[in-house]
Design an enzyme around this catalytic site. Structure first.
Site, PDB file in Angstrom:
ATOM      1  N   LYS A  13      35.062  27.597  40.737  1.00 44.85           N
ATOM      2  CA  LYS A  13      35.942  27.433  39.664  1.00 44.85           C
ATOM      3  C   LYS A  13      35.209  26.006  38.835  1.00 44.85           C
ATOM      4  O   LYS A  13      35.029  25.514  39.232  1.00 44.85           O
ATOM      5  CB  LYS A  13      37.302  26.948  39.582  1.00 44.85           C
ATOM      6  CG  LYS A  13      38.419  27.918  39.927  1.00 44.85           C
ATOM      7  CD  LYS A  13      39.986  27.901  39.848  1.00 44.85           C
ATOM      8  CE  LYS A  13      40.460  29.417  41.353  1.00 44.85           C
ATOM      9  NZ  LYS A  13      40.575  30.072  40.443  1.00 44.85           N
ATOM     10  N   ARG A  68      44.727  36.781  48.107  1.00 48.37           N
ATOM     11  CA  ARG A  68      45.007  37.757  48.956  1.00 48.37           C
ATOM     12  C   ARG A  68      44.457  38.305  50.708  1.00 48.37           C
ATOM     13  O   ARG A  68      45.677  38.274  51.306  1.00 48.37           O
ATOM     14  CB  ARG A  68      44.169  38.970  48.504  1.00 48.37           C
ATOM     15  CG  ARG A  68      42.983  39.083  47.605  1.00 48.37           C
ATOM     16  CD  ARG A  68      41.662  39.789  46.788  1.00 48.37           C
ATOM     17  NE  ARG A  68      42.280  38.937  45.912  1.00 48.37           N
ATOM     18  CZ  ARG A  68      41.539  39.873  44.538  1.00 48.37           C
ATOM     19  NH1 ARG A  68      40.987  40.899  44.282  1.00 48.37           N
ATOM     20  NH2 ARG A  68      42.067  39.085  43.326  1.00 48.37           N
TER      21      ARG A  68
HETATM   22  N1  BES Z   1      44.783  30.978  42.138  1.00 47.22           N
HETATM   23  C1  BES Z   1      43.785  32.282  40.969  1.00 47.22           C
HETATM   24  C2  BES Z   1      44.714  32.827  40.316  1.00 47.22           C
HETATM   25  C3  BES Z   1      45.917  32.590  39.228  1.00 47.22           C
HETATM   26  C4  BES Z   1      44.240  31.670  37.871  1.00 47.22           C
HETATM   27  C5  BES Z   1      46.531  32.168  39.034  1.00 47.22           C
HETATM   28  C6  BES Z   1      44.056  31.155  36.976  1.00 47.22           C
HETATM   29  C7  BES Z   1      47.415  31.037  38.099  1.00 47.22           C
HETATM   30  C8  BES Z   1      46.276  31.237  36.961  1.00 47.22           C
HETATM   31  C9  BES Z   1      42.886  33.169  42.574  1.00 47.22           C
HETATM   32  O1  BES Z   1      42.326  32.592  43.735  1.00 47.22           O
HETATM   33  C10 BES Z   1      42.062  33.380  41.581  1.00 47.22           C
HETATM   34  O2  BES Z   1      41.090  32.432  42.164  1.00 47.22           O
HETATM   35  N2  BES Z   1      42.178  34.831  41.473  1.00 47.22           N
HETATM   36  C11 BES Z   1      40.832  35.096  41.189  1.00 47.22           C
HETATM   37  C12 BES Z   1      40.244  36.642  41.494  1.00 47.22           C
HETATM   38  C13 BES Z   1      39.022  37.487  41.321  1.00 47.22           C
HETATM   39  C14 BES Z   1      37.492  35.963  41.680  1.00 47.22           C
HETATM   40  C15 BES Z   1      38.903  38.775  41.669  1.00 47.22           C
HETATM   41  C16 BES Z   1      41.045  35.265  39.705  1.00 47.22           C
HETATM   42  O3  BES Z   1      41.838  35.700  39.148  1.00 47.22           O
HETATM   43  O4  BES Z   1      39.793  35.369  38.547  1.00 47.22           O
HETATM   44 MN    MN Z   2      41.006  31.690  43.698  1.00 48.61          MN
END
Ligand code: BES
Ligand code: MN
Ligand code: MN
Length: 431
Positions: free
Chosen positions: A208, A282
């Site tokens: 990230k 997931r």
């Molecule tokens: N924990 C994050 C989701 C999230 C992001 C929650 C911002 C709260 C605020 C999750 O693990 C994640 O990184 N999701 C990705 C999924 C994608 C890579 C398919 C996302 O939402 O970008």
């Molecule tokens: Mn994530």
């Protein structure tokens, strides 16, 4: 002792000098909170007034006059801060209400505090242990739990939690907790709760950016929320057996971390190709959902800060509900409305399973586009549906978009909100 700052509710509008439709007016001893005629709006006005008061650095507050339970609750919600809460002398209510309110503050306060803690402070095994101990105090004779951690997870085929967490020095862990009140020993649990407990989500090798990573200490909000929900249901005299599974791991980068292109084969036979290590929630929930199914529970509820897409879809003031069971949806939405716990249903159909194809496995863990692409929250929910026995029957997935406020808003101080706890608790108690 310094004098307390007095706060009273007031049905008359504030004098014009306090501004148009002012929430607050002040006098030498304290402040009045001005309510409107619209009952729906009243508690929100209290919460927002409290949020304003919370910014004044008051040491000690006393509530004067008549305050109903929901009104005091709204005040607590808005006053709550990650740091330095004022001490509060609450208004009197009848004994049962006072007891109920005290439990709500203790339990939702624990949820908010736990979510706000840094990842350095609360790591996977610590989260599992503290959650187990927290619930035990409310029913010491009815609660048993165990924690499976590190490589031991593989002996139980918990491949998702293991893969996501193995890159960290601090081992991944599963909490399995059984709430079994007297007389329920021979019954299957009525419900199983599953929580995402990612104590820090760096994204892994699908790293990230800094801005997005900053808030990822809160990625265990689902685990904290279902823990709080079970605790609250117990204090509201839950009579049925309920299981709790927390899937705890730290998603980091290291020489041991899982990689893009890896394939996980789950206990239920489903194979998953990792196309994005940031779609880790997931992967850990899949293990928990399989166990929830094996427990024989007729109802399965999972909660997770699963996708940024849910946040984009419903905004930060709602949690998102996904289910293929319309009856369960109706009940949960009704309960949420009664508990003033904002929840909005988003689409979930079998076709959403087809959005994450893989040439190497039954499914990929994401669409191979940044952020999972359009409909990302539904696609994530559909991924989870592969791991419950009958997704059309009794399964609810909450994507907790309202779990955590990156910055303070009109309603909330920065950090965890505790939203979702009351709905799930009440849902359990009406099963
Ligand atoms: N924990 C994050 C989701 C999230 C992001 C929650 C911002 C709260 C605020 C999750 O693990 C994640 O990184 N999701 C990705 C999924 C994608 C890579 C398919 C996302 O939402 O970008
Ligand atoms: Mn994530
Ligand atoms: Mn995450």
């Amino acid at each position: 002792m310094a004098e307390q700052f007095k706060v009273e509710l007031c049905m008359q509008p504030a004098a014009p000098r306090w501004g148009k439709d002012a929430l607050l007016s002040f006098h030498p001893e304290g402040a009045n909170i001005h309510l409107s005629d619209d009952e729906q709006e009243q508690n929100r006005r209290i919460r927002r007034a409290a949020r304003q008061l919370s910014q004044m650095g008051l040491a000690s507050i006393q509530l004067v006059g008549e305050w109903q339970l929901e009104q005091q609750w709204a005040l607590w919600q808005g006053l709550y801060k990650a740091r330095k809460m004022p001490s509060i002398e609450w208004a009197e209510m009848e004994a049962a209400q006072t007891q109920r309110f005290q439990h709500m503050r203790q339990i939702v306060g624990w949820v908010r505090h736990t979510v706000n803690r840094s990842a350095e402070d609360i790591y996977p095994e610590q989260l599992a242990r503290e959650a187990g101990e927290f619930i035990t105090q409310f029913a010491p004779d009815a609660v048993n739990y165990r924690i499976i951690k590190g490589d031991e997870l593989l002996e139980h085929q918990l491949v998702g939690i293991h893969a996501v967490g193995r890159g960290s020095e601090r081992p991944p862990a599963l909490l399995e907790l059984d709430y079994c009140p007297a007389g329920e020993e021979n019954n299957a649990p009525v419900a199983a709760l599953v929580g995402k407990g990612i104590t820090f989500d760096s994204g892994g090798y699908s790293l990230k950016p800094t801005q997005g990573m900053l808030y990822m200490k809160a990625d265990m909000g689902g685990a904290a929320t279902v823990t709080g929900a079970l605790a609250l249901a117990i204090t509201q005299s839950l009579k049925k057996r309920v299981k709790l599974y927390l899937c705890c791991a730290e998603n980091l980068v290291s020489g041991r971390a899982y990689k893009l292109g890896d394939i996980l084969t789950y206990k239920n036979g489903t194979s998953v190709e990792i196309v994005n290590t940031d779609a880790e929630g997931r992967l850990v929930l899949a293990d928990g959902l399989i166990l929830a199914g094996e427990s024989g529970a007729a109802n399965i509820i999972d909660a997770a800060t699963l996708t940024g897409a849910a946040h984009i879809a419903v905004g930060p003031h709602f949690n998102a509900l996904f289910t293929m069971d319309d009856t369960a949806a109706t009940t949960m939405l009704k309960v949420a409305q009664e508990q003033q716990d904002p929840l909005w249903r988003l689409p979930l159909l079998p076709i959403h399973q087809e959005e994450c194809p893989s040439d190497y496995a039954d499914t990929a863990n994401s669409k191979p586009v940044p952020g999972g692409g359009a409909g990302g929250a539904s696609n994530a929910a559909a991924f989870l549906s592969r791991f419950v026995p009958d997704p059309a029957c009794g399964w609810l997935h909450l994507d907790l978009a309202a779990c955590f406020m990156d910055k303070g808003t009109a309603d909330w101080n920065a950090g965890a909100t505790g939203l979702g706890v009351r709905s799930i608790a009440t849902y359990l108690n009406q099963l």
